[in-house]
Every structure is written in C-alpha cells, then in structure tokens.
Scaffold this motif. Structure first.
Motif, mmCIF file in Angstrom:
data_model
loop_
_atom_site.group_PDB
_atom_site.id
_atom_site.type_symbol
_atom_site.label_atom_id
_atom_site.label_comp_id
_atom_site.label_asym_id
_atom_site.label_seq_id
_atom_site.Cartn_x
_atom_site.Cartn_y
_atom_site.Cartn_z
ATOM 1 N N VAL A 82 0.851 -1.201 0.000
ATOM 2 C CA VAL A 82 0.000 0.000 0.000
ATOM 3 C C VAL A 82 0.883 1.245 0.000
ATOM 4 C CG1 VAL A 82 -1.730 1.341 1.255
ATOM 5 C CG2 VAL A 82 -1.919 -1.152 1.178
ATOM 6 N N ALA A 83 1.916 1.240 0.845
ATOM 7 C CA ALA A 83 2.831 2.386 0.921
ATOM 8 C C ALA A 83 3.544 2.607 -0.421
ATOM 9 C CB ALA A 83 3.856 2.177 2.035
ATOM 10 N N GLU A 84 3.912 1.502 -1.091
ATOM 11 C CA GLU A 84 4.527 1.603 -2.424
ATOM 12 C C GLU A 84 3.590 2.308 -3.394
ATOM 13 O OE1 GLU A 84 7.499 -0.676 -4.112
ATOM 14 O OE2 GLU A 84 8.025 0.593 -2.416
ATOM 15 N N GLY A 85 2.311 1.957 -3.316
ATOM 16 C CA GLY A 85 1.321 2.564 -4.204
ATOM 17 C C GLY A 85 1.201 4.061 -3.961
ATOM 18 N N VAL A 86 1.185 4.448 -2.689
ATOM 19 C CA VAL A 86 1.116 5.880 -2.348
ATOM 20 C C VAL A 86 2.367 6.577 -2.867
ATOM 21 C CG1 VAL A 86 1.142 7.553 -0.447
ATOM 22 C CG2 VAL A 86 -0.329 5.528 -0.308
ATOM 23 N N GLU A 87 3.513 5.952 -2.640
ATOM 24 C CA GLU A 87 4.783 6.549 -3.057
ATOM 25 C C GLU A 87 4.803 6.731 -4.579
ATOM 26 O OE1 GLU A 87 8.472 7.834 -3.910
ATOM 27 O OE2 GLU A 87 7.846 5.902 -4.727
ATOM 28 N N LEU A 169 -11.835 10.728 3.452
ATOM 29 C CA LEU A 169 -12.097 9.903 2.275
ATOM 30 C C LEU A 169 -11.796 8.457 2.656
ATOM 31 C CD1 LEU A 169 -12.277 9.336 -0.845
ATOM 32 C CD2 LEU A 169 -9.877 9.981 -0.947
ATOM 33 N N VAL A 170 -12.678 7.526 2.289
ATOM 34 C CA VAL A 170 -12.449 6.107 2.578
ATOM 35 C C VAL A 170 -12.191 5.363 1.266
ATOM 36 C CG1 VAL A 170 -13.465 3.966 3.469
ATOM 37 C CG2 VAL A 170 -13.871 6.129 4.656
ATOM 38 N N VAL A 171 -11.060 4.647 1.214
ATOM 39 C CA VAL A 171 -10.757 3.788 0.072
ATOM 40 C C VAL A 171 -10.465 2.411 0.646
ATOM 41 C CG1 VAL A 171 -9.256 3.418 -1.912
ATOM 42 C CG2 VAL A 171 -9.700 5.739 -1.135
ATOM 43 N N GLU A 172 -11.333 1.446 0.360
ATOM 44 C CA GLU A 172 -11.083 0.104 0.892
ATOM 45 C C GLU A 172 -11.416 -0.945 -0.155
ATOM 46 O OE1 GLU A 172 -13.345 -0.657 4.456
ATOM 47 O OE2 GLU A 172 -15.067 0.460 3.755
ATOM 48 N N PHE A 173 -11.142 -2.203 0.174
ATOM 49 C CA PHE A 173 -11.510 -3.268 -0.756
ATOM 50 C C PHE A 173 -12.533 -4.153 -0.064
ATOM 51 C CE2 PHE A 173 -7.550 -4.474 1.355
ATOM 52 C CZ PHE A 173 -7.906 -5.684 1.928
ATOM 53 N N ASP A 174 -13.194 -4.966 -0.869
ATOM 54 C CA ASP A 174 -14.321 -5.738 -0.362
ATOM 55 C C ASP A 174 -13.851 -7.013 0.328
ATOM 56 O OD1 ASP A 174 -16.781 -6.839 0.125
ATOM 57 O OD2 ASP A 174 -17.622 -6.156 -1.780
ATOM 58 N N PRO A 306 -6.163 -5.591 -3.895
ATOM 59 C CA PRO A 306 -5.456 -4.583 -4.689
ATOM 60 C C PRO A 306 -4.652 -3.642 -3.795
ATOM 61 C CG PRO A 306 -7.751 -3.977 -4.432
ATOM 62 C CD PRO A 306 -7.580 -5.277 -3.712
ATOM 63 N N ALA A 307 -3.610 -4.206 -3.132
ATOM 64 C CA ALA A 307 -2.879 -3.425 -2.127
ATOM 65 C C ALA A 307 -2.222 -2.180 -2.717
ATOM 66 C CB ALA A 307 -1.839 -4.298 -1.432
ATOM 67 N N GLU A 308 -1.462 -2.369 -3.800
ATOM 68 C CA GLU A 308 -0.770 -1.210 -4.368
ATOM 69 C C GLU A 308 -1.783 -0.220 -4.956
ATOM 70 O OE1 GLU A 308 2.623 -0.008 -7.596
ATOM 71 O OE2 GLU A 308 2.700 -2.021 -6.741
ATOM 72 N N GLU A 309 -2.817 -0.764 -5.610
ATOM 73 C CA GLU A 309 -3.843 0.097 -6.205
ATOM 74 C C GLU A 309 -4.585 0.883 -5.124
ATOM 75 O OE1 GLU A 309 -6.436 2.174 -8.479
ATOM 76 O OE2 GLU A 309 -4.495 1.329 -9.004
ATOM 77 N N LEU A 310 -4.717 0.271 -3.938
ATOM 78 C CA LEU A 310 -5.348 0.953 -2.802
ATOM 79 C C LEU A 310 -4.575 2.221 -2.456
ATOM 80 C CD1 LEU A 310 -7.799 -0.136 -1.167
ATOM 81 C CD2 LEU A 310 -6.184 -0.944 0.527
ATOM 82 N N GLY A 311 -3.241 2.095 -2.394
ATOM 83 C CA GLY A 311 -2.390 3.253 -2.095
ATOM 84 C C GLY A 311 -2.465 4.302 -3.192
ATOM 85 N N ARG A 312 -2.426 3.838 -4.442
ATOM 86 C CA ARG A 312 -2.507 4.768 -5.574
ATOM 87 C C ARG A 312 -3.854 5.501 -5.572
ATOM 88 N NH1 ARG A 312 0.660 5.087 -9.928
ATOM 89 N NH2 ARG A 312 2.453 3.710 -10.134
ATOM 90 N N ALA A 313 -4.929 4.736 -5.372
ATOM 91 C CA ALA A 313 -6.275 5.326 -5.401
ATOM 92 C C ALA A 313 -6.449 6.343 -4.278
ATOM 93 C CB ALA A 313 -7.330 4.223 -5.291
ATOM 94 N N ALA A 314 -5.846 6.058 -3.118
ATOM 95 C CA ALA A 314 -5.962 6.977 -1.976
ATOM 96 C C ALA A 314 -5.465 8.368 -2.363
ATOM 97 C CB ALA A 314 -5.170 6.439 -0.792
ATOM 98 N N VAL A 315 -4.333 8.414 -3.064
ATOM 99 C CA VAL A 315 -3.763 9.699 -3.477
ATOM 100 C C VAL A 315 -4.565 10.285 -4.635
ATOM 101 C CG1 VAL A 315 -1.717 10.856 -4.416
ATOM 102 C CG2 VAL A 315 -1.455 9.018 -2.733
ATOM 103 N N ARG A 316 -4.828 9.449 -5.623
ATOM 104 C CA ARG A 316 -5.476 9.920 -6.848
ATOM 105 C C ARG A 316 -6.852 10.518 -6.570
ATOM 106 N NH1 ARG A 316 -4.754 5.344 -9.542
ATOM 107 N NH2 ARG A 316 -6.904 4.687 -9.252
ATOM 108 N N ILE A 317 -7.657 9.797 -5.807
ATOM 109 C CA ILE A 317 -9.034 10.261 -5.561
ATOM 110 C C ILE A 317 -9.038 11.513 -4.690
ATOM 111 C CG2 ILE A 317 -11.266 9.644 -4.554
ATOM 112 C CD1 ILE A 317 -10.506 6.677 -5.297
ATOM 113 N N ALA A 318 -8.174 11.530 -3.669
ATOM 114 C CA ALA A 318 -8.127 12.687 -2.769
ATOM 115 C C ALA A 318 -7.730 13.954 -3.521
ATOM 116 C CB ALA A 318 -7.151 12.428 -1.631
#
Length: 351
Positions: A82-87, A169-174, A306-318
């Motif tokens: 997740v951290a990689e995705g944010v980075e 903002l909440v970004v999670e997976f099912d 989708p761990a990495e995508e979770l991190g990416r989406a957190a930044v992208r959507i915000a």
C-alpha cells in the motif's frame, strides 16, 4: 475545530499577552526569547490548536507537496505494498511520501498525525484494519477535523469511516466478498468442514472476512455451527501455533481458510511438521496474495487484494476531487488466485 478556519498568529499573541512579532519569534525557535515568554506562547498555541507552518501559508492551497502514510508495521507485505502505491502516485506528481509506523499504538498514531499536520503534509493516509471502538471513532473524527482545518485531507485506507459527516475519504476493498468467494471455492471442491484460522475479534478487516466465510457456508445449506473460527490473530507465528494446537486436538476438518497469507505460511509449516500433506490431507487458502504466496510450498490459493492500487487510489481520488472526496467511499474489488494448495477433500472425509 474545523468551523472557524485556521487560527492566526495574532490570536495566539493576544492569548499569550505578547506582540505578534514576539509570538512569531517564540514559535519559530530561531530567535532569543525569554524562556517564560516562550512557554506562554507555546501554551497559547497549544490551547488554540495553532499550527505554525510557514510553508502552509506560503504555498497557495496550503501545505508542502507531501503525502504521509501511517501503517502498523513496515515488515508486513500488505502494508508495504500500500505504501509503495502511495509513493508511486506521489512521485508521479512530484510529491514526497513519508512513511510512519505505529506498532498499532494509538498514542503513536496520534503523535505522528499531529507531526504531519505541523509539517504541512497535504494528505495523511491511515492504513489497515482496526478495532473500531468508541475511542477509535473519537480519535479519527479528531484527526479528520484537525487536518481539514489545516487545509489537509485524511484518507482511511482499508478501514471504515468512524461515522457520517466526518471529512475523511475512505478507500477500501471488499473483504467480505473476497472471503465469500474463496470459501465458495473450497465448498465447490467438496469441503464441508472448513476452519477459519486467524480471527481478530473487533478488527474491521478480519470481521468482514469471517462474515464472508459464514455467509458462504450458510448459502451452501450448512448450519451456523458448521463455522469454526479460531481467533488467533495475525502473523506467521500465530498461525503456526494455532494450527499445531488444532491438529493435536482434532482432525475433524478438511480445509483451512487462513486470515491472511502470513497466517497461511505458519499453517503450512505446522501441517508439514505433523507429517501431513497439502492438498492431499488438508487444503489451505489464504488472503492478500502477497508476492511470496506463489513461492509457498505448495503455491498458495488466495484472494488478491489490490494493495498497491489501494495506495494509488488513496492519493489519486483525494487530489482529483478535493471538494467531493471528503466523506466519499470507494470500494475496490478482489479476486481469487487459484494455485495448488486447495483440492478436493481426501476420499471418505468429505462429509
């Protein structure tokens, strides 16, 4: 806190009974100011929840171009991804990413969020399942409002919002759907006695996985008592210990659904030590699809989150939609990755 906007240095100076210039010098720490005066100014700043940050004022929109990720531990493959995705997403925008680890300690989490607020981080992203009690709800509501009033945004990644009206903002997976699907995979192979090993009562992520497991059993017409949940928590050592104990006490099951892949690693080791084979004697499935899961022996059937995508989406959507991101909820999907650790139950043990 969020209602009247940002506290000014003038208000701090008034409260401390000093000039604005003195208050500014005392807070910057770069100029000689009598200790008693500095203490008075710092107390006033604390009482008013003032965030001293030259960067926040100098940059339009406030804050440095910095995203902060707060995780329980850096060694966990899921948190690391997740951290990689944010980075990666931050780097695409020319931002910096800071990672903080809390060891699951609420006090340390609070201190880190406050530090990031003072440093002018634009995004603070809290990652991973939590025990959702009143103290947690209160703490996160506080973070959300405090960050919002500093022009920053709180993102909850893989954990729910503490209530309506919270500017996060909440970004999670099912989690539930993934657990339902992988339990269904075992049921379709003929298993009826499936143990869920790795429960952590009150933890939002694992409770959702247990709920998905129970729902799948019920849909296959099994009674509620067919569910067997072992609350041993997460980690390889916990999985190994709990599985060793289970095998000593009973052989009344044909499959194990491990709470995550690290638990599954411990389960596989315990089964091998008991002289049994996977999937010949017992089937095992995991959750998360960490990079090592396909190198387990045998390669692990698991749920890809989708761990990495979770991190990416957190930044992208915000950042894409700052006005509407507050209070928004985004749910990412999961899917099963079928490998070699699950098969039909041994002949004669299916019922």
């Amino acid at each position: 806190m969020g209602s009247k906007g940002r506290v000014t240095i003038r208000e701090v100076a008034e409260r401390a009974g000093v000039s604005t210039a003195t208050a500014s010098r005392a807070l910057s720490g770069n100029h000689p100011v009598p200790a008693a005066t500095r203490a008075r100014v710092l107390r006033a700043a604390r009482d008013l929840d003032y965030v001293a940050n030259a960067h926040a004022r100098a940059l339009v929109g406030g804050g440095r171009k910095m995203a902060a990720v707060v995780v329980r531990q850096v060694t966990s493959p899921f948190y690391a991804q997740v951290a990689e995705g944010v980075e990666a997403e931050a780097a695409d925008r020319g931002w910096l990413c800071v990672v903080g680890a809390t060891g699951g300690d609420a006090q340390r989490e609070m201190e880190f969020v406050q530090l990031m607020r003072e440093e002018g981080a634009r995004l603070v992203i809290l990652v991973g399942g939590v025990v959702e009690d009143d103290a947690y709800r209160e703490r996160v509501a506080h973070y959300a409002h405090a960050l919002d009033s500093s022009g920053a945004r709180l993102v909850l990644c893989g954990r729910p919002a503490p209530g309506p009206g919270i500017p996060a903002l909440v970004v999670e997976f099912d989690n539930e759907a993934g657990a339902h699907a992988v339990t269904g995979h075992l049921l379709s192979a003929g298993h009826r006695r499936i143990v869920f090993l790795g429960g952590l009562p009150g933890n939002t992520a694992l409770d959702a996985r247990v709920a998905g497991y129970r729902a799948a059993l019920a849909e296959h017409g099994l009674p509620p008592e067919a569910a067997h949940v072992v609350d041993c928590g997460l980690g390889r050592a916990a999985g190994h210990r709990a599985m060793t104990e289970l095998l000593e006490n009973t052989r009344e099951f044909t499959a194990v659904f491990a709470g995550d892949d690290m638990v599954a690693a411990g389960v596989l080791r315990a089964i091998a030590e008991a002289g049994l084979s996977v999937p010949g004697d017992l089937s095992v499935v995991g959750y998360n699809d960490i990079p090592l899961a396909e190198d387990f022996s045998p390669p692990l059937t698991t749920v890809r989150t989708p761990a990495e995508e979770l991190g990416r989406a957190a930044v992208r959507i915000a950042l894409r939609d700052p006005e509407h991101a507050a209070g928004a909820h985004h749910l990412l999907g999961t899917h099963i990755v079928v490998r070699d650790s699950a098969g039909p139950p041994p002949p004669g043990r299916a019922l």
